[in-house]
Structure formats: structure tokens, C-alpha cells
Design an enzyme around this catalytic site. Structure first.
Site, mmCIF file in Angstrom:
data_model
loop_
_atom_site.group_PDB
_atom_site.id
_atom_site.type_symbol
_atom_site.label_atom_id
_atom_site.label_comp_id
_atom_site.label_asym_id
_atom_site.label_seq_id
_atom_site.Cartn_x
_atom_site.Cartn_y
_atom_site.Cartn_z
ATOM 1 N N ASP A 1 0.821 -1.275 0.064
ATOM 2 C CA ASP A 1 0.180 0.020 0.121
ATOM 3 C C ASP A 1 0.948 1.383 -0.219
ATOM 4 O OD1 ASP A 1 -3.276 0.468 0.930
ATOM 5 O OD2 ASP A 1 -1.739 2.217 1.166
ATOM 6 N N ILE A 2 0.545 2.362 -0.832
ATOM 7 C CA ILE A 2 1.464 3.498 -1.051
ATOM 8 C C ILE A 2 1.186 4.319 0.391
ATOM 9 C CG2 ILE A 2 -0.805 5.059 -1.964
ATOM 10 C CD1 ILE A 2 1.411 5.792 -3.975
ATOM 11 N N ASN B 1 -13.244 -3.085 2.524
ATOM 12 C CA ASN B 1 -14.226 -2.255 2.552
ATOM 13 C C ASN B 1 -15.197 -2.227 1.457
ATOM 14 O OD1 ASN B 1 -13.046 -1.261 5.301
ATOM 15 N ND2 ASN B 1 -11.580 0.065 3.894
ATOM 16 N N GLN C 1 -14.437 2.700 2.048
ATOM 17 C CA GLN C 1 -13.765 2.555 0.925
ATOM 18 C C GLN C 1 -13.512 3.986 -0.025
ATOM 19 O OE1 GLN C 1 -16.077 -0.101 -1.659
ATOM 20 N NE2 GLN C 1 -14.579 -0.424 -3.181
ATOM 21 N N HIS D 1 -10.757 -4.537 -3.425
ATOM 22 C CA HIS D 1 -9.666 -4.979 -2.827
ATOM 23 C C HIS D 1 -9.737 -5.344 -1.480
ATOM 24 C CE1 HIS D 1 -10.145 -0.958 -2.109
ATOM 25 N NE2 HIS D 1 -9.703 -0.858 -1.264
ATOM 26 N N HIS E 1 -7.430 -5.927 2.175
ATOM 27 C CA HIS E 1 -6.102 -5.522 2.744
ATOM 28 C C HIS E 1 -5.482 -6.595 3.660
ATOM 29 C CE1 HIS E 1 -7.091 -0.965 2.311
ATOM 30 N NE2 HIS E 1 -8.475 -1.237 2.312
HETATM 31 P P1 5GP Z 1 -9.719 1.655 0.826
HETATM 32 O O1 5GP Z 1 -9.760 2.855 1.508
HETATM 33 O O2 5GP Z 1 -10.531 1.702 -0.708
HETATM 34 O O3 5GP Z 1 -10.251 0.427 1.606
HETATM 35 O O4 5GP Z 1 -8.302 1.310 0.523
HETATM 36 C C1 5GP Z 1 -7.544 1.889 -0.803
HETATM 37 C C2 5GP Z 1 -6.269 1.767 -0.401
HETATM 38 O O5 5GP Z 1 -5.496 2.033 -1.437
HETATM 39 C C3 5GP Z 1 -5.560 2.733 0.707
HETATM 40 O O6 5GP Z 1 -4.926 1.974 1.668
HETATM 41 C C4 5GP Z 1 -4.699 3.497 -0.193
HETATM 42 O O7 5GP Z 1 -3.426 3.870 0.672
HETATM 43 C C5 5GP Z 1 -4.166 2.865 -1.183
HETATM 44 N N1 5GP Z 1 -3.769 3.340 -2.507
HETATM 45 C C6 5GP Z 1 -4.653 4.339 -3.138
HETATM 46 N N2 5GP Z 1 -3.780 4.530 -4.292
HETATM 47 C C7 5GP Z 1 -2.968 3.636 -4.353
HETATM 48 C C8 5GP Z 1 -1.791 3.730 -5.371
HETATM 49 O O8 5GP Z 1 -1.580 4.324 -6.337
HETATM 50 N N3 5GP Z 1 -0.777 2.805 -5.200
HETATM 51 C C9 5GP Z 1 -0.835 1.958 -3.788
HETATM 52 N N4 5GP Z 1 0.115 1.078 -3.919
HETATM 53 N N5 5GP Z 1 -1.755 2.077 -3.230
HETATM 54 C C10 5GP Z 1 -2.863 3.078 -3.450
#
Ligand code: 5GP
Ligand code: ZN
Length: 137
Positions: free
Chosen positions: A32-33, A88, A95, A101, A103
């Protein structure tokens, strides 16, 4: 089936770079970034579906095996004490990227990663359970 407008589809296609840790015919897994903890990884199906409700069964059936395989390697490498496997669906649930996705969040004893809730009261659960049972198809 990927989507040209989706950031995770672009990552799957290699149009946006990522720290990939695993790939097979159906999934890729990257770090994760903006990690919640060191080694936080995200499993992406190579299929654009917004959330758990639209992801085809074939991916849903396989995703936990990928989670286990990658988590086991992460536990070994990171020497973490545990791992949260979570996912999420919907903005209200946290989300932010609308490509399904999962985690994998390594946990270390005493870390302050905030995945928790305040236990509430179970008032009305008898009726609620009955309603949900009826709604399940
Ligand atoms: P969500 O909040 O939708 O469950 O999780 C999205 C996740 O994707 C977050 O933890 C966020 O840091 C990660 N993320 C968003 N954009 C990027 C990206 O461009 N590269 C990577 N490696 N992770 C990303
Ligand atoms: Zn996508």
C-alpha cells in the site's frame, strides 16, 4: 475485464508502478502506498468490480487463499505478531478506491493501528436476526 478510468486497473496493467509482492492469473498483490503499518499490502483482482457485491464468484472463491499465502510470507518476513485481513465496501465503510480489494495489515504487539470499535448494545437483535435470515437468498 479492466476499466480505463480506474487507478487499480491501471496498476494491474502496469501503467502505474507499484511494489508488487505476488501475482497469478487472477490477482496481483502490492504494498500500500500509504500503509497503516509496515508491510500493509492490498490484493487486487484482475477484474474491475466495484465491491464484494459485483465481484464474480470465481474471484471471491479464490481471494482468501491468496490472502493466506501472502500473509504467511509477510508474517515470516516482517516478524509481525498478527495480521488483519479486511475489506471495505462503500464510502460509509471507508472504501476510497472503487475497485474491489482486500487489505492485509501486519500487526505488531502494542502498535496503535486503529482498527477497532466501541462495543455497543444488542437491543433488538432477536427481530433483526429474523429479518436478515428471511432476506438471505
Ligand atoms: P480503501 O480505503 O478503498 O479500502 O483502500 C484503498 C487503499 O489503496 C488505501 O489504503 C490507499 O492507501 C491505497 N492506494 C490508493 N492509491 C494507491 C496507489 O496508487 N498505489 C498503491 N500502492 N496504493 C494505493
Ligand atoms: Zn478497476
Amino acid at each position: 475485464m479492466l476499466n480505463d478510468e480506474c487507478i487499480f486497473c491501471k496498476i494491474v496493467k502496469g501503467e502505474i508502478p507499484s511494489n508488487k509482492i505476488y501475482e497469478d492469473d487472477d490477482f496481483m498483490v502490492m504494498l500500500d502506498i500509504a500503509p497503516a503499518s509496515k508491510g500493509h499490502a492490498v490484493i487486487l483482482p484482475k477484474y474491475h468490480a466495484e465491491n464484494i457485491f459485483t465481484l464474480p464468484d470465481e474471484y471471491l472463491e479464490k481471494v482468501l487463499k491468496v490472502a493466506r499465502k501472502c500473509s504467511a510470507a509477510m508474517m515470516e518476513v516482517l516478524k509481525c505478531d498478527g495480521v488483519n485481513v479486511l475489506q471495505n465496501n462503500g464510502e460509509a465503510a471507508g472504501q476510497t478506491v472503487f475497485h474491489y480489494h482486500m487489505h492485509l495489515i501486519p500487526r505488531f504487539n502494542g502498535d496503535n493501528v486503529g482498527i477497532c470499535w466501541k462495543p455497543g448494545t444488542a437491543d433488538g437483535n432477536d427481530e433483526l436476526a429474523a429479518k436478515i435470515r428471511e432476506a438471505i437468498k
